[in-house]
Design a protein around this motif. Structure first.
Motif, PDB file in Angstrom:
ATOM      1  N   ALA A   1      -3.852   1.504   8.812  1.00  0.00           N
ATOM      2  CA  ALA A   1      -3.198   1.129   7.559  1.00  0.00           C
ATOM      3  C   ALA A   1      -2.042   2.062   7.211  1.00  0.00           C
ATOM      4  O   ALA A   1      -2.153   3.281   7.341  1.00  0.00           O
TER       5      ALA A   1
ATOM      6  N   ARG B   1      -9.232  -1.934   9.629  1.00  0.00           N
ATOM      7  CA  ARG B   1      -9.057  -3.339   9.248  1.00  0.00           C
ATOM      8  C   ARG B   1      -9.745  -4.322  10.183  1.00  0.00           C
ATOM      9  O   ARG B   1     -10.241  -5.362   9.741  1.00  0.00           O
TER      10      ARG B   1
ATOM     11  N   ARG C   1      -9.494  -0.598  -2.256  1.00  0.00           N
ATOM     12  CA  ARG C   1     -10.777  -0.111  -1.740  1.00  0.00           C
ATOM     13  C   ARG C   1     -10.757   1.406  -1.609  1.00  0.00           C
ATOM     14  O   ARG C   1     -11.778   2.069  -1.793  1.00  0.00           O
TER      15      ARG C   1
ATOM     16  N   GLU D   1      -6.702   4.980   2.583  1.00  0.00           N
ATOM     17  CA  GLU D   1      -6.992   3.611   2.990  1.00  0.00           C
ATOM     18  C   GLU D   1      -7.923   3.624   4.202  1.00  0.00           C
ATOM     19  O   GLU D   1      -8.224   4.686   4.762  1.00  0.00           O
ATOM     20  N   GLY D   2      -8.342   2.439   4.625  1.00  0.00           N
ATOM     21  CA  GLY D   2      -9.305   2.315   5.707  1.00  0.00           C
ATOM     22  C   GLY D   2      -8.852   3.006   6.981  1.00  0.00           C
ATOM     23  O   GLY D   2      -7.724   2.825   7.432  1.00  0.00           O
TER      24      GLY D   2
ATOM     25  N   ASP E   1     -16.601   0.327   3.169  1.00  0.00           N
ATOM     26  CA  ASP E   1     -15.381  -0.376   2.754  1.00  0.00           C
ATOM     27  C   ASP E   1     -14.114   0.296   3.246  1.00  0.00           C
ATOM     28  O   ASP E   1     -13.032  -0.283   3.147  1.00  0.00           O
TER      29      ASP E   1
ATOM     30  N   THR F   1      -3.892  -4.983  -1.734  1.00  0.00           N
ATOM     31  CA  THR F   1      -3.748  -3.836  -0.849  1.00  0.00           C
ATOM     32  C   THR F   1      -5.063  -3.105  -0.597  1.00  0.00           C
ATOM     33  O   THR F   1      -5.955  -3.029  -1.456  1.00  0.00           O
ATOM     34  N   GLU F   2      -5.156  -2.541   0.587  1.00  0.00           N
ATOM     35  CA  GLU F   2      -6.323  -1.766   0.994  1.00  0.00           C
ATOM     36  C   GLU F   2      -6.546  -0.552   0.101  1.00  0.00           C
ATOM     37  O   GLU F   2      -7.655  -0.022   0.004  1.00  0.00           O
TER      38      GLU F   2
ATOM     39  N   THR G   1      -8.237  -8.463   2.899  1.00  0.00           N
ATOM     40  CA  THR G   1      -8.344  -8.865   1.492  1.00  0.00           C
ATOM     41  C   THR G   1      -7.053  -9.475   0.953  1.00  0.00           C
ATOM     42  O   THR G   1      -6.255  -8.811   0.301  1.00  0.00           O
TER      43      THR G   1
ATOM     44  N   HIS H   1      -5.278  -9.090   7.559  1.00  0.00           N
ATOM     45  CA  HIS H   1      -5.596  -8.220   6.444  1.00  0.00           C
ATOM     46  C   HIS H   1      -6.887  -8.719   5.827  1.00  0.00           C
ATOM     47  O   HIS H   1      -7.030  -9.910   5.538  1.00  0.00           O
TER      48      HIS H   1
ATOM     49  N   GLY I   1       0.778  -1.234   0.000  1.00  0.00           N
ATOM     50  CA  GLY I   1       0.000   0.000   0.000  1.00  0.00           C
ATOM     51  C   GLY I   1       0.804   1.275   0.000  1.00  0.00           C
ATOM     52  O   GLY I   1       0.660   2.119  -0.883  1.00  0.00           O
TER      53      GLY I   1
END
Length: 532
Positions: A389, A291, A264, A116-117, A287, A260-261, A246, A244, A49
């Motif tokens: 993340a 995590r 999303r 990212e998240g 989404d 990788t996040e 995904t 993780h 990421g």
């Protein structure tokens, strides 16, 4: 015997950054890096990421990054450490850029920033979807410029040398446990050699191989954490293993390929087998929730629908942008017959990051004198109960700098201990059957995956501990009589990691962050770190 002023175990972002800084400052001092594989085979190499950093104060702020980190950490972050990492981060990132690290830029020459998240702003610097590989490349090249940095590949560190090896009784209550160096197995001649040092940095990475399915490479066996625990060093928060959400689902394949996040962050949507976008029903951030939330939601959907994976839908994303930002992911999916613009990607959670580890202070000092820890093997207080993340690479370079600064202050006040005995291997023989090791390894991974995964309860943890106790007993009998090998040492370390994770999980009578126990579904008002 080898003597070195500074000993660094591990050649990822943490170890190499410290080495370069110390080499510049002390050109006449010897710096030795030990790695059990090739120099660039590290967890850093597989980070996709990017690195979270506030370097655009017009659209972002330190306060926002600090708050995002604290929210993700679910009440267990050390706020002082969070502020240190976030505020010192930009200067450290600029240093690795000066050393040759490339990050993606737009047509105007400004850095492209991902989201990212758990992040409230776009602040993730990246190099396509192989950021870790690019950082590792640049750091290895920089380290090779300094003649006083010696990198020894294929050396497996067995144990930290303390007063215990001089014949003294050492317990966790001993106030001055001191590191004098390590015993290491030289894999080129299969001899265990004594390496004495003034100061030692543990930067050995994570422990994902304790689980059957992980995004971590085969080398991620928790060696540094296990060695520190055996040496009676303080370990904390091991119950917080981040999965993780995904990883590419391929039955029976490990390590798992990471999706990788950032996918999303750029618009990828999680869907269940019925094609339903399920994340909005679990969290208003959908989404882009942290995590721990996303991994539990996926786990819940898999159990509810009776499937072994969910899907990541990228079909509506900009095709040109996807291929530019995620070329490695695109190529991997195509190689297994998935055209991401026509088909959804099957994904499932996989063990990814250890948020606990060797307890250190704000300068990276462990509870063992003259021994520091940095990177994933350490527990600085940044991540709390769940890592935000792309904070890990930032933490590594900030604390690598702090470790180097403190080492520099202490170095000339620490002398070698020449009374350390050589390793005694008398009475040991080659193990007659390797299956004793390989089968025990499979058992550890199965126990951890089945009983100590994303969702836990007291019965599962009790069963896990009974089985790990038996594995530990069998392994110690073998360890006392068998000639040491990397496989045996890794098994020993992974059993220790399993014990630490389970014991921490048993002590935590609540659900918080990455630790979710169905017997204690709510959070406790009494916040505490579980120190072992």
């Amino acid at each position: 015997m080898l003597k070195t002023d500074i000993l660094i175990i591990g050649s990822g972002i943490a170890g190499l950054t410290s080495a370069v800084k110390l080499a510049k400052r002390f050109p006449d001092h010897t710096i030795t890096i030990l790695t059990k594989a090739n120099t660039d085979e590290t967890n850093t190499k597989y980070a996709q990421g990017g690195i979270a950093v506030v370097n655009d104060l017009e659209h972002d702020s330190f306060g926002k990054h600090i708050e995002d980190t604290l929210i993700a950490g679910d009440g267990l972050c050390n706020r002082e450490v969070v502020e240190i990492v976030v505020k010192e981060g930009p200067a450290r990132v600029n240093e690795i850029i000066d050393w040759g690290t490339n990050f993606d830029k737009d047509k105007e020459g400004d850095y492209m920033r991902g989201k990212e998240g758990g992040h409230s702003e776009f602040r993730i610097l990246h190099y396509k979807d192989v950021t870790g590989l690019e950082i590792e490349r640049a750091l290895v090249a920089e380290a090779k410029k300094y003649p006083n940095i010696q990198i020894h590949n294929h050396w497996f560190v067995v144990d930290i040398i303390t007063q215990h090896h001089l014949g003294y009784l050492v317990t966790k209550a001993t106030p001055d446990i001191t590191c004098y160096g390590v015993y290491a197995l030289n894999l080129t001649n299969n001899k265990i050699e004594k390496i004495l040092s003034r100061v030692t940095l543990m930067s050995t990475g994570g422990a994902g191989q304790a689980y059957r399915t992980t995004t971590n490479p085969k080398i991620a066996t928790g060696d540094g954490i296990a060695m520190a625990y055996r040496a009676k060093g303080r370990i904390e928060n091991m119950e917080f293993i981040q999965f993780h959400p995904t990883a590419l689902y391929e039955a029976g394949v490990s390590p798992s390929f990471l999706i990788t996040e950032a996918v999303r962050g750029d618009g990828g949507i999680l869907r269940n087998k019925n094609g339903e976008a399920f994340m909005p029903s679990y969290d208003p951030r959908a989404d882009l929730a942290p995590r721990d939330v996303v991994a539990r939601a996926i786990d819940s959907e898999m159990k509810r629908t009776g499937t072994e994976h969910v899907y990541l839908d990228c079909r509506a994303m900009d095709h040109e942008k996807f291929q530019a930002h995620f070329p490695n992911i695109y190529a991997k999916c195509m190689s297994v017959g998935i055209n991401v613009f026509e088909q959804m990607i099957p994904v499932a959670p996989a063990a990814h990051y250890c948020c606990g580890g060797i307890k250190v202070d704000e300068m990276g000092r462990s509870s063992i004198l003259n021994m520091y820890a940095c990177g994933e093997c350490s527990s600085t207080g940044l991540h709390g109960a769940n890592r935000l993340a792309s904070n890990s690479l930032l933490e590594a370079i900030v604390f690598a700098h702090r470790c180097a600064e403190n080492m520099a202050e202490r170095l000339d006040f620490v002398q070698f201990n020449d009374d350390v005995p050589d390793w005694n291997a008398s009475g040991t023989t080659d193990p007659k059957e390797m299956i004793l090791i390989t089968q025990s390894l499979k058992e550890v991974q199965l126990v951890m995956s089945d009983y100590v995964g994303i969702v836990r309860n007291d019965i599962r943890l009790h069963r896990a501990m009974r089985r790990i106790d038996l594995l530990h007993e069998e392994m110690e009998e073998l360890y006392k009589t068998a000639t040491l090998s990397p496989q045996l040492c890794e098994l020993r370390n992974l059993i220790t990691i399993g014990y630490l994770v389970v014991k921490g999980a048993q002590f935590r009578k609540e659900s918080r962050g990455l630790h979710f126990n169905t017997d204690y579904p709510n959070k406790s008002e009494l916040l505490q770190q579980i120190v072992l």
